[in-house]
Scaffold this motif. Structure first.
Motif, mmCIF file in Angstrom:
data_model
loop_
_atom_site.group_PDB
_atom_site.id
_atom_site.type_symbol
_atom_site.label_atom_id
_atom_site.label_comp_id
_atom_site.label_asym_id
_atom_site.label_seq_id
_atom_site.Cartn_x
_atom_site.Cartn_y
_atom_site.Cartn_z
ATOM 1 N N MET A 1 33.644 17.861 -2.025
ATOM 2 C CA MET A 1 32.272 17.525 -2.208
ATOM 3 C C MET A 1 31.529 19.004 -1.708
ATOM 4 O O MET A 1 32.249 19.724 -0.980
ATOM 5 N N MET A 2 30.340 19.096 -2.294
ATOM 6 C CA MET A 2 29.643 20.334 -1.703
ATOM 7 C C MET A 2 28.526 19.861 -0.568
ATOM 8 O O MET A 2 28.083 18.733 -0.208
ATOM 9 N N CYS A 3 28.346 20.891 0.507
ATOM 10 C CA CYS A 3 27.643 20.413 1.770
ATOM 11 C C CYS A 3 26.388 19.778 1.179
ATOM 12 O O CYS A 3 25.760 20.365 0.492
ATOM 13 N N PRO A 4 25.907 18.881 1.702
ATOM 14 C CA PRO A 4 24.522 18.406 1.252
ATOM 15 C C PRO A 4 23.361 19.038 1.923
ATOM 16 O O PRO A 4 22.335 18.819 1.283
ATOM 17 N N CYS A 5 23.677 20.007 2.769
ATOM 18 C CA CYS A 5 22.496 20.711 3.212
ATOM 19 C C CYS A 5 21.947 21.876 1.985
ATOM 20 O O CYS A 5 20.738 22.419 2.094
ATOM 21 N N GLY A 6 22.659 21.842 1.153
ATOM 22 C CA GLY A 6 22.211 22.884 -0.124
ATOM 23 C C GLY A 6 23.008 24.466 0.127
ATOM 24 O O GLY A 6 22.469 25.242 -0.638
ATOM 25 N N CYS A 7 23.662 24.610 1.127
ATOM 26 C CA CYS A 7 24.036 25.903 1.303
ATOM 27 C C CYS A 7 25.225 26.583 0.303
ATOM 28 O O CYS A 7 25.449 27.535 -0.003
ATOM 29 N N GLN B 1 28.458 25.470 0.206
ATOM 30 C CA GLN B 1 29.802 25.464 0.959
ATOM 31 C C GLN B 1 30.513 24.207 0.366
ATOM 32 O O GLN B 1 30.058 23.123 0.376
ATOM 33 N N ARG B 2 31.823 24.363 -0.012
ATOM 34 C CA ARG B 2 32.628 23.520 -0.319
ATOM 35 C C ARG B 2 33.283 22.782 0.787
ATOM 36 O O ARG B 2 33.761 23.421 1.905
ATOM 37 N N ARG C 1 32.316 23.867 11.348
ATOM 38 C CA ARG C 1 31.909 24.673 12.614
ATOM 39 C C ARG C 1 31.518 26.134 12.164
ATOM 40 O O ARG C 1 31.220 26.889 12.862
ATOM 41 N N ASP C 2 31.871 26.385 10.860
ATOM 42 C CA ASP C 2 31.387 27.761 10.174
ATOM 43 C C ASP C 2 30.503 27.528 9.110
ATOM 44 O O ASP C 2 30.285 26.552 8.699
ATOM 45 N N GLY C 3 30.018 28.603 8.885
ATOM 46 C CA GLY C 3 28.896 28.763 7.701
ATOM 47 C C GLY C 3 27.628 28.085 8.148
ATOM 48 O O GLY C 3 27.206 28.535 9.141
ATOM 49 N N CYS C 4 27.082 27.091 7.614
ATOM 50 C CA CYS C 4 25.874 26.525 7.883
ATOM 51 C C CYS C 4 26.172 25.515 9.032
ATOM 52 O O CYS C 4 24.850 25.303 9.556
ATOM 53 N N ARG C 5 26.888 25.376 9.745
ATOM 54 C CA ARG C 5 27.214 24.407 10.852
ATOM 55 C C ARG C 5 26.444 22.898 10.781
ATOM 56 O O ARG C 5 26.143 22.330 11.758
ATOM 57 N N SER C 6 26.508 22.338 9.531
ATOM 58 C CA SER C 6 25.978 21.080 9.205
ATOM 59 C C SER C 6 26.862 20.124 10.097
ATOM 60 O O SER C 6 27.943 20.211 10.318
ATOM 61 N N HIS C 7 26.056 18.803 10.420
ATOM 62 C CA HIS C 7 26.639 17.844 11.149
ATOM 63 C C HIS C 7 25.959 16.809 10.672
ATOM 64 O O HIS C 7 24.976 16.440 10.814
ATOM 65 N N TYR C 8 27.042 15.644 9.970
ATOM 66 C CA TYR C 8 26.279 14.678 9.614
ATOM 67 C C TYR C 8 27.467 13.344 9.245
ATOM 68 O O TYR C 8 28.577 13.597 9.373
ATOM 69 N N PHE C 9 26.895 12.351 9.020
ATOM 70 C CA PHE C 9 27.719 10.963 8.721
ATOM 71 C C PHE C 9 27.288 10.580 7.234
ATOM 72 O O PHE C 9 26.138 11.309 6.770
ATOM 73 N N ILE C 10 28.155 9.957 6.379
ATOM 74 C CA ILE C 10 27.875 9.463 4.746
ATOM 75 C C ILE C 10 27.798 8.021 5.377
ATOM 76 O O ILE C 10 28.974 7.580 5.759
#
Length: 59
Positions: free
Chosen positions: A1-7, A9-10, A42-51
């Motif tokens: 999936m693609m990162c949900p932040c829109g960056c 990143q796969r 932990r790399d790139g946009c550093r997003s942290h989330y639950f689905i």
């Protein structure tokens, strides 16, 4: 999936029982996914989330 932040990143999450670490995927009767545990890049946009029930819950 693609990162949900829109960056862009796969994000690949192992779901196989033999994998470590691995994520559990559940799909409800409305076909909405829930992932456990959280996803923390932990790399790139550093997003942290639950689905949860098909929605992104940011940490």
């Amino acid at each position: 999936m693609m990162c949900p932040c829109g960056c862009g990143q796969r994000v690949e999450l192992p779901l196989l029982q033999e994998a470590s670490p691995r994520w559990n995927l559940q799909v409800d009767k409305l076909k909405r996914p829930t992932l456990h545990p959280s996803v923390w890049l932990r790399d790139g946009c550093r997003s942290h989330y639950f689905i949860r029930s098909g929605k992104v819950v940011w940490v």
